[in-house]
Structures are given as structure tokens and as C-alpha cells.
Design a protein around this motif. Structure first.
Motif, PDB file in Angstrom:
ATOM      1  N   SER A  62       0.847  -1.188   0.000  1.00  0.00           N
ATOM      2  CA  SER A  62       0.000   0.000   0.000  1.00  0.00           C
ATOM      3  C   SER A  62       0.883   1.240   0.000  1.00  0.00           C
ATOM      4  O   SER A  62       2.075   1.179   0.320  1.00  0.00           O
ATOM      5  N   HIS A  63       0.292   2.385  -0.374  1.00  0.00           N
ATOM      6  CA  HIS A  63       1.038   3.632  -0.261  1.00  0.00           C
ATOM      7  C   HIS A  63       0.099   4.821  -0.278  1.00  0.00           C
ATOM      8  O   HIS A  63      -1.071   4.716  -0.699  1.00  0.00           O
ATOM      9  N   ARG A  64       0.605   5.926   0.222  1.00  0.00           N
ATOM     10  CA  ARG A  64      -0.033   7.229   0.082  1.00  0.00           C
ATOM     11  C   ARG A  64       0.915   8.129  -0.692  1.00  0.00           C
ATOM     12  O   ARG A  64       2.125   8.015  -0.558  1.00  0.00           O
ATOM     13  N   SER A  65       0.342   9.000  -1.493  1.00  0.00           N
ATOM     14  CA  SER A  65       1.166   9.818  -2.375  1.00  0.00           C
ATOM     15  C   SER A  65       0.832  11.289  -2.247  1.00  0.00           C
ATOM     16  O   SER A  65      -0.253  11.675  -1.797  1.00  0.00           O
ATOM     17  N   LEU A  66       1.803  12.075  -2.677  1.00  0.00           N
ATOM     18  CA  LEU A  66       1.658  13.526  -2.777  1.00  0.00           C
ATOM     19  C   LEU A  66       2.280  13.890  -4.112  1.00  0.00           C
ATOM     20  O   LEU A  66       3.440  13.555  -4.368  1.00  0.00           O
ATOM     21  N   ASN A  67       1.514  14.495  -4.997  1.00  0.00           N
ATOM     22  CA  ASN A  67       2.053  14.737  -6.326  1.00  0.00           C
ATOM     23  C   ASN A  67       1.635  16.086  -6.872  1.00  0.00           C
ATOM     24  O   ASN A  67       0.624  16.653  -6.483  1.00  0.00           O
ATOM     25  N   GLY A  68       2.455  16.574  -7.769  1.00  0.00           N
ATOM     26  CA  GLY A  68       2.184  17.850  -8.412  1.00  0.00           C
ATOM     27  C   GLY A  68       2.551  17.771  -9.875  1.00  0.00           C
ATOM     28  O   GLY A  68       3.512  17.075 -10.248  1.00  0.00           O
TER      29      GLY A  68
ATOM     30  N   GLU B  59       9.233  25.690  10.580  1.00  0.00           N
ATOM     31  CA  GLU B  59       9.187  24.696   9.500  1.00  0.00           C
ATOM     32  C   GLU B  59       8.083  25.049   8.519  1.00  0.00           C
ATOM     33  O   GLU B  59       7.099  25.706   8.878  1.00  0.00           O
ATOM     34  N   THR B  60       8.280  24.560   7.288  1.00  0.00           N
ATOM     35  CA  THR B  60       7.284  24.714   6.222  1.00  0.00           C
ATOM     36  C   THR B  60       7.091  23.357   5.577  1.00  0.00           C
ATOM     37  O   THR B  60       8.000  22.852   4.924  1.00  0.00           O
ATOM     38  N   PRO B  61       5.940  22.738   5.785  1.00  0.00           N
ATOM     39  CA  PRO B  61       5.704  21.408   5.233  1.00  0.00           C
ATOM     40  C   PRO B  61       4.703  21.408   4.084  1.00  0.00           C
ATOM     41  O   PRO B  61       3.948  22.366   3.886  1.00  0.00           O
ATOM     42  N   ILE B  62       4.714  20.324   3.349  1.00  0.00           N
ATOM     43  CA  ILE B  62       3.626  19.978   2.437  1.00  0.00           C
ATOM     44  C   ILE B  62       3.230  18.544   2.783  1.00  0.00           C
ATOM     45  O   ILE B  62       4.097  17.697   3.005  1.00  0.00           O
ATOM     46  N   VAL B  63       1.908  18.328   2.872  1.00  0.00           N
ATOM     47  CA  VAL B  63       1.391  17.067   3.400  1.00  0.00           C
ATOM     48  C   VAL B  63       0.322  16.518   2.471  1.00  0.00           C
ATOM     49  O   VAL B  63      -0.563  17.260   2.026  1.00  0.00           O
ATOM     50  N   GLY B  64       0.402  15.227   2.183  1.00  0.00           N
ATOM     51  CA  GLY B  64      -0.658  14.546   1.454  1.00  0.00           C
ATOM     52  C   GLY B  64      -1.178  13.402   2.295  1.00  0.00           C
ATOM     53  O   GLY B  64      -0.401  12.550   2.732  1.00  0.00           O
ATOM     54  N   ASN B  65      -2.490  13.366   2.516  1.00  0.00           N
ATOM     55  CA  ASN B  65      -3.040  12.342   3.407  1.00  0.00           C
ATOM     56  C   ASN B  65      -3.811  11.269   2.654  1.00  0.00           C
ATOM     57  O   ASN B  65      -4.517  10.470   3.248  1.00  0.00           O
ATOM     58  N   GLY B  66      -3.668  11.281   1.361  1.00  0.00           N
ATOM     59  CA  GLY B  66      -4.352  10.292   0.551  1.00  0.00           C
ATOM     60  C   GLY B  66      -5.596  10.832  -0.117  1.00  0.00           C
ATOM     61  O   GLY B  66      -6.121  10.219  -1.058  1.00  0.00           O
ATOM     62  N   SER B  67      -6.094  11.972   0.376  1.00  0.00           N
ATOM     63  CA  SER B  67      -7.267  12.556  -0.276  1.00  0.00           C
ATOM     64  C   SER B  67      -7.118  14.053  -0.486  1.00  0.00           C
ATOM     65  O   SER B  67      -7.776  14.621  -1.360  1.00  0.00           O
ATOM     66  N   SER B  68      -6.262  14.702   0.270  1.00  0.00           N
ATOM     67  CA  SER B  68      -6.096  16.138   0.102  1.00  0.00           C
ATOM     68  C   SER B  68      -4.654  16.530   0.393  1.00  0.00           C
ATOM     69  O   SER B  68      -3.892  15.776   1.019  1.00  0.00           O
ATOM     70  N   VAL B  69      -4.313  17.708  -0.099  1.00  0.00           N
ATOM     71  CA  VAL B  69      -2.965  18.261   0.057  1.00  0.00           C
ATOM     72  C   VAL B  69      -3.056  19.507   0.917  1.00  0.00           C
ATOM     73  O   VAL B  69      -3.999  20.297   0.777  1.00  0.00           O
ATOM     74  N   SER B  70      -2.089  19.683   1.776  1.00  0.00           N
ATOM     75  CA  SER B  70      -2.060  20.905   2.572  1.00  0.00           C
ATOM     76  C   SER B  70      -0.629  21.347   2.745  1.00  0.00           C
ATOM     77  O   SER B  70       0.316  20.568   2.622  1.00  0.00           O
ATOM     78  N   THR B 122       4.881  13.297   3.621  1.00  0.00           N
ATOM     79  CA  THR B 122       5.179  14.719   3.770  1.00  0.00           C
ATOM     80  C   THR B 122       6.596  15.031   3.327  1.00  0.00           C
ATOM     81  O   THR B 122       7.475  14.163   3.303  1.00  0.00           O
ATOM     82  N   ALA B 123       6.787  16.301   3.001  1.00  0.00           N
ATOM     83  CA  ALA B 123       8.115  16.860   2.769  1.00  0.00           C
ATOM     84  C   ALA B 123       8.151  18.211   3.463  1.00  0.00           C
ATOM     85  O   ALA B 123       7.174  18.957   3.392  1.00  0.00           O
ATOM     86  N   SER B 124       9.243  18.512   4.124  1.00  0.00           N
ATOM     87  CA  SER B 124       9.282  19.775   4.853  1.00  0.00           C
ATOM     88  C   SER B 124      10.700  20.291   4.964  1.00  0.00           C
ATOM     89  O   SER B 124      11.675  19.538   4.856  1.00  0.00           O
ATOM     90  N   VAL B 125      10.784  21.586   5.170  1.00  0.00           N
ATOM     91  CA  VAL B 125      12.060  22.219   5.479  1.00  0.00           C
ATOM     92  C   VAL B 125      11.945  22.852   6.853  1.00  0.00           C
ATOM     93  O   VAL B 125      10.958  23.515   7.162  1.00  0.00           O
TER      94      VAL B 125
END
Lengths: 169, 161
Positions: A62-68, B59-70, B122-125
Motif C-alpha cells: 500500500s502507499h499514500r502519495s503527494l504529487n504535483g 518549518e514549512t511542510p507539504i502534506v498529502g493524506n491520501g485525499s487532500s494536500v495541505s 510529507t516533505a518539509s524544510v
């Protein structure tokens, strides 16, 4: 001092392509594994999905993704596969997608986490950055890694994959 | 050939504990920390450096939870939140790069990727507003819960020359 970050094996796809890229008989002497790829599939579109699986098993992934894609950012999940993004056969000639999959503690008797950073670049109208948190819910030590295109049937010639072992001591 | 990527230290928890601190960081250009494990109860994995508990982190993150991005930004806090948050016994992984950690002229940056397949990616600085060289790195559960036994923390040094 012994090398900490060591090439275990490499694959360069020859003429005729390859349906999968496999690393087998992975030694248990490292701490983490890192797979670095440059791939292009024969799928007749610009993009492709790059699957990764372990020990010949295709369940409990399984996985979760973040894409642009340059226009929007999205997040998704898949309860059956771990995959990133790469180039398909109608993307700009000679462009290959790049990916890195980092698998810590691959011999430990815990579920296996996968940190994926994958990219598809077309130098045209479509490109994707796709990062993922993957999980192979198995406590078995990883002894085999298989890469495969999700939609296409082959990796194109000149696709490459390198497997590195990382030692903690 | 000179070795450019070296193991510095590793800790595998024999029993649950709230924090792990690495304090003998050696003389490298960058440092990479890989953590793979779980919390005993839901908690947030955070960094502090050199025992600094002042409001000197952001910190400044970007997060994806499987349905939305923040995305967001947090400043003037007493920690850098890696963005790794997980419930009891939920497997997660952190991969952090501490860039130019040993110089004494710039603020210190950490780039983190966190991965919890059942929750988010997530990815963050992160930034520590201090020009001192980083001499210790503490990773801990913000709420006070423990990393579970079996959690593994490994530190690698990367040399530019």
C-alpha cells in the motif's frame, strides 16, 4: 573502513526491453537498501506508473502519495500497490523518469517502510513530481526487489536500476 | 578512495523511551538521520538541537493524506516538527538531511521526508535560527509518549571531500 554505501547490483535494459527489473539474492548484511532508477516504458502515453514489490509477493502492499504536475497538487492512496511515476513511450524522445526508493531496516522483523521520490519529466506539456510513503506489511526480510511498469508491458532499452546497500556500522 | 558516506551511530530501542539524542556527530559536511519505528500512543516526532528549548525553530511542510494536500508554516516554536505523526504502534519512517550542520556562520536547515503509509506522506524544510554548529540532535515525541521498543535510529555522515 568498509564501504557504507555500496552498489549491490545494477541492471541496464538491453534491446528488446525487459518486462521487469529484478534484484534477487539480496544479501542480509546491510542495514538499509536504496534503489535508484531511470526508466521509460512502452506504454503508448506520455507517462507510466513504476511499481515496486518484494520477494515475489504482490500482496500486502500500500502507499499514500503527494504529487504535483505544475498545475495542481494532489494526494492519493492505493491499498494494493506501491508505485511512483515515470515516462511512457510518447514522452519526449530520450527522456527517462527518475526514482529513488529507500527501504530502511529491510531485514528487521517489522513491516517494511518505503520512502519514494519519483519524477516524470517530458520537456513538453506534462511532468509529475510524485512522492510516496509505501508499506509492505510483511515481517519477512527482503531478499528480492522487483520493478515493473504498471500499464506498459516492457521497460525500454537503456532503462537502468541500481541497488545500493547502506550499512549502519 | 576516501569514504564519503559513513555510519556515525545507531540506536535500536530495547525498551520504549520518549527521545533519542545523538551527540557525537563527527566532522562531516552533512548528516542524514533515518528513523523507522512507532510510538506507543499517538505523538508527533520533533527535533531540537544543542539542547535549545527556546523559540528558535520554524518549518514549512507539504502534506498529502491520501485525499487532500495541505501546506503550512510554523515559526518561533521550541521545536521542528518533522510532520511525522502516528497512532499507537503504527509504523512510520523519517528521513532527514541536516545540511552544513557543522558551520558556525549560517542558520541550520533540515530537509525531512516522512512516510506513514496508513496516514500521510510529507516533505518539509525546518530552520534553527542559530549560527552555532549542531553538536547534538534530539528526536522526541512532543506529547510525551514513547518510541516503541524495536524502533531504529541511524545517523550517517556525508563528506564533501
Amino acid at each position: 573502513m568498509a564501504a557504507t554505501y555500496k552498489l549491490i547490483n545494477s541492471v541496464i535494459v538491453g534491446s528488446g526491453g525487459a518486462s521487469t527489473i529484478d534484484f534477487t539474492s539480496i544479501p542480509s548484511t546491510y542495514t538499509d537498501l536504496c534503489v535508484k532508477t531511470s526508466t521509460r516504458s512502452n506504454r503508448s502515453t506520455t507517462d507510466e506508473f513504476l511499481k515496486i514489490s518484494f520477494n515475489g509477493v504482490t500482496t500486502n502492499l500500500s502507499h499514500r502519495s503527494l504529487n504535483g504536475n505544475g498545475t495542481s497538487a494532489n494526494s492519493g492512496s492505493d491499498g494494493s500497490y506501491i508505485y511512483g511515476r515515470t515516462n511512457g513511450n510518447t514522452s519526449t524522445t530520450s527522456t527517462f523518469g527518475n526514482a529513488e526508493f529507500y527501504i530502511p531496516n529491510y531485514t528487521a522483523a517489522v513491516a517494511k517502510s518505503v520512502c519514494g521520490n519519483t519524477f516524470m519529466e517530458d520537456n513538453a506539456t506534462f511532468a509529475v513530481t510524485y512522492i510516496l510513503a509505501g508499506l509492505w506489511n510483511s515481517t519477512a526480510a527482503i531478499t528480492q526487489i522487483t520493478l515493473a511498469p504498471y500499464y506498459g508491458t516492457l521497460f525500454n532499452q537503456y532503462s537502468t536500476a541500481y541497488l545500493y546497500g547502506v550499512k549502519k556500522s | 578512495m576516501a569514504i564519503t558516506y559513513e555510519p556515525i551511530a545507531t540506536t535500536t530501542l530495547g525498551s520504549a523511551q520518549n527521545s533519542v539524542t545523538f551527540s557525537s556527530l563527527g566532522a562531516y559536511t552533512d548528516i542524514k538521520l533515518v528513523m523507522n519505528g512507532s510510538f506507543s500512543s499517538e505523538d508527533y516526532a520533533c527535533y531540537q538541537f544543542n539542547s535549545d528549548t527556546g523559540s528558535n525553530y520554524s518549518e514549512t511542510p507539504i502534506v498529502g493524506n491520501g485525499s487532500s494536500v495541505s501546506s503550512g508554516r510554523a515559526a518561533n516554536r521550541a521545536f521542528i516538527f518533522t510532520q511525522a505523526v502516528a497512532g499507537a504502534s503504527v509504523q512510520f519512517m523519517i528521513e532527514s538531511n541536516f545540511l552544513n550542520y557543522s558551520n558556525s556562520t549560517t542558520y541550520k536547515t533540515v530537509l525531512s521526508r516522512t512516510n506513514c503509509a496508513s496516514r500521510d506522506v510529507t516533505a518539509s524544510v525546518g530552520l534553527w535560527r542559530n549560527t552555532s554548529a549542531i553538536t547534538s540532535i534530539k528526536l522526541y515525541g512532543l506529547v510525551g509518549n514513547n518510541f516503541e521498543a524495536g524502533s531504529i535510529f541511524t545517523l550517517y555522515g556525508i563528506k564533501a571531500v
